[in-house]
Design a protein around this motif. Structure first.
Motif, mmCIF file in Angstrom:
data_model
loop_
_atom_site.group_PDB
_atom_site.id
_atom_site.type_symbol
_atom_site.label_atom_id
_atom_site.label_comp_id
_atom_site.label_asym_id
_atom_site.label_seq_id
_atom_site.Cartn_x
_atom_site.Cartn_y
_atom_site.Cartn_z
ATOM 1 N N LEU A 53 0.947 -1.382 0.054
ATOM 2 C CA LEU A 53 -0.074 0.105 0.166
ATOM 3 C C LEU A 53 0.863 1.255 0.129
ATOM 4 O O LEU A 53 0.400 2.324 -0.601
ATOM 5 C CB LEU A 53 -0.969 -0.024 1.202
ATOM 6 C CG LEU A 53 -2.051 -1.019 1.141
ATOM 7 C CD1 LEU A 53 -2.849 -1.119 2.430
ATOM 8 C CD2 LEU A 53 -3.267 -0.894 0.058
ATOM 9 N N GLN A 54 1.887 1.169 0.721
ATOM 10 C CA GLN A 54 2.861 2.447 0.684
ATOM 11 C C GLN A 54 3.434 2.503 -0.501
ATOM 12 O O GLN A 54 3.581 3.677 -0.994
ATOM 13 C CB GLN A 54 4.039 2.136 2.032
ATOM 14 C CG GLN A 54 4.704 3.465 2.039
ATOM 15 C CD GLN A 54 4.277 4.747 2.126
ATOM 16 O OE1 GLN A 54 3.183 4.711 3.412
ATOM 17 N NE2 GLN A 54 4.538 5.773 1.551
ATOM 18 N N ASN A 55 3.831 1.420 -1.292
ATOM 19 C CA ASN A 55 4.481 1.358 -2.607
ATOM 20 C C ASN A 55 3.747 2.010 -3.458
ATOM 21 O O ASN A 55 3.877 2.927 -4.517
ATOM 22 C CB ASN A 55 5.077 0.182 -3.106
ATOM 23 C CG ASN A 55 6.124 -0.575 -2.235
ATOM 24 O OD1 ASN A 55 6.808 0.322 -1.647
ATOM 25 N ND2 ASN A 55 6.520 -1.692 -2.385
ATOM 26 N N ALA A 56 2.284 1.772 -3.535
ATOM 27 C CA ALA A 56 1.249 2.172 -4.444
ATOM 28 C C ALA A 56 1.009 3.693 -4.079
ATOM 29 O O ALA A 56 0.741 4.409 -4.952
ATOM 30 C CB ALA A 56 -0.020 1.358 -4.264
ATOM 31 N N ALA A 57 1.009 3.961 -2.903
ATOM 32 C CA ALA A 57 0.981 5.696 -2.316
ATOM 33 C C ALA A 57 2.011 6.192 -3.095
ATOM 34 O O ALA A 57 1.847 7.411 -3.857
ATOM 35 C CB ALA A 57 0.725 5.684 -1.114
ATOM 36 N N ASN A 58 3.444 5.685 -2.893
ATOM 37 C CA ASN A 58 4.609 6.253 -3.432
ATOM 38 C C ASN A 58 4.407 6.497 -5.154
ATOM 39 O O ASN A 58 4.724 7.496 -5.481
ATOM 40 C CB ASN A 58 5.768 5.541 -3.012
ATOM 41 C CG ASN A 58 6.132 5.837 -1.472
ATOM 42 O OD1 ASN A 58 5.294 6.723 -0.976
ATOM 43 N ND2 ASN A 58 6.802 4.833 -1.245
ATOM 44 N N LEU A 59 3.975 5.570 -5.807
ATOM 45 C CA LEU A 59 3.891 5.435 -7.299
ATOM 46 C C LEU A 59 2.845 6.488 -7.676
ATOM 47 O O LEU A 59 2.892 7.064 -8.603
ATOM 48 C CB LEU A 59 3.565 4.051 -7.573
ATOM 49 C CG LEU A 59 4.504 2.928 -7.577
ATOM 50 C CD1 LEU A 59 3.943 1.672 -7.754
ATOM 51 C CD2 LEU A 59 5.690 3.493 -8.394
ATOM 52 N N GLN A 60 1.641 6.753 -6.681
ATOM 53 C CA GLN A 60 0.686 7.488 -6.937
ATOM 54 C C GLN A 60 1.252 8.949 -7.024
ATOM 55 O O GLN A 60 0.806 9.855 -7.825
ATOM 56 C CB GLN A 60 -0.458 7.313 -6.288
ATOM 57 C CG GLN A 60 -1.759 8.333 -6.524
ATOM 58 C CD GLN A 60 -2.382 7.914 -7.930
ATOM 59 O OE1 GLN A 60 -2.195 6.709 -8.354
ATOM 60 N NE2 GLN A 60 -2.596 8.861 -8.762
ATOM 61 N N ASP A 61 2.043 9.191 -6.073
ATOM 62 C CA ASP A 61 2.738 10.443 -5.893
ATOM 63 C C ASP A 61 3.706 10.795 -6.928
ATOM 64 O O ASP A 61 3.647 11.848 -7.373
ATOM 65 C CB ASP A 61 3.249 10.585 -4.471
ATOM 66 C CG ASP A 61 2.512 10.622 -3.096
ATOM 67 O OD1 ASP A 61 1.230 10.920 -3.212
ATOM 68 O OD2 ASP A 61 3.161 10.288 -2.268
ATOM 69 N N GLU A 62 4.304 9.769 -7.318
ATOM 70 C CA GLU A 62 5.384 9.985 -8.392
ATOM 71 C C GLU A 62 4.539 10.091 -9.921
ATOM 72 O O GLU A 62 4.971 11.070 -10.522
ATOM 73 C CB GLU A 62 5.952 8.529 -8.591
ATOM 74 C CG GLU A 62 7.142 8.546 -9.724
ATOM 75 C CD GLU A 62 8.297 9.431 -9.266
ATOM 76 O OE1 GLU A 62 9.057 9.917 -10.446
ATOM 77 O OE2 GLU A 62 8.576 10.239 -8.395
ATOM 78 N N LYS A 63 3.433 9.479 -9.748
ATOM 79 C CA LYS A 63 2.695 9.809 -11.061
ATOM 80 C C LYS A 63 2.134 11.142 -11.188
ATOM 81 O O LYS A 63 2.029 12.065 -12.268
ATOM 82 C CB LYS A 63 1.368 8.605 -11.268
ATOM 83 C CG LYS A 63 0.565 8.583 -12.444
ATOM 84 C CD LYS A 63 -0.791 7.682 -12.172
ATOM 85 C CE LYS A 63 -1.696 8.082 -13.298
ATOM 86 N NZ LYS A 63 -2.973 7.357 -13.057
ATOM 87 N N SER A 64 1.696 11.495 -10.056
ATOM 88 C CA SER A 64 1.087 12.839 -10.115
ATOM 89 C C SER A 64 2.214 13.912 -10.214
ATOM 90 O O SER A 64 1.874 15.013 -11.089
ATOM 91 C CB SER A 64 0.399 13.247 -8.454
ATOM 92 O OG SER A 64 -0.651 12.320 -8.331
#
Length: 121
Positions: A86-97
């Motif tokens: 979940l933390q990796n997914a949040a980090n990826l979402q932040d990176e995507k944004s």
């Protein structure tokens, strides 16, 4: 004399019958002793079986406890892994944004550069 002979025969019959009964009594006493011994052995075996059953029940409890502990360990590991994902997914979402913002800025710069080129002629 006949009465005397009959009395003797009667006594002999009684003595023979008595000897027979005494033999039967000895046999019965012997069988009783054997039965008591077999009963004693059976009771000892029963106690051994009860002890073994208690040991098996105790081992089963230990196994169940160990299984529960192992399940808890696996659940905790799965939970940690899920939290990590979940933390990796949040980090990826932040990176995507962040990349979307950079892309928008780059597109804006391209549009501005093209506009400037068009204006310059």
């Amino acid at each position: 004399e006949i009465d005397l002979l009959e009395a003797q025969r009667g006594q002999e019959d009684l003595a023979s019958r008595r000897a027979c009964l005494e033999g039967e009594l000895k046999g019965a006493v012997s069988r009783e002793g054997e039965s008591k011994e077999r009963l004693k052995r059976a009771e000892e075996k029963e106690l051994e079986l009860e002890l073994k059953l208690k040991e098996v029940a105790a081992e089963k409890k230990v196994c169940v406890r160990l299984q529960k502990e192992e399940i808890l360990k696996l659940e905790m590991a799965a939970k940690r892994r899920q939290e990590g994902l979940l933390q990796n997914a949040a980090n990826l979402q932040d990176e995507k944004s962040r990349l979307e913002i950079e892309l928008a800025a780059a597109l804006r710069d391209v549009v501005l550069a093209k506009s400037a080129l068009l204006v310059m002629g």
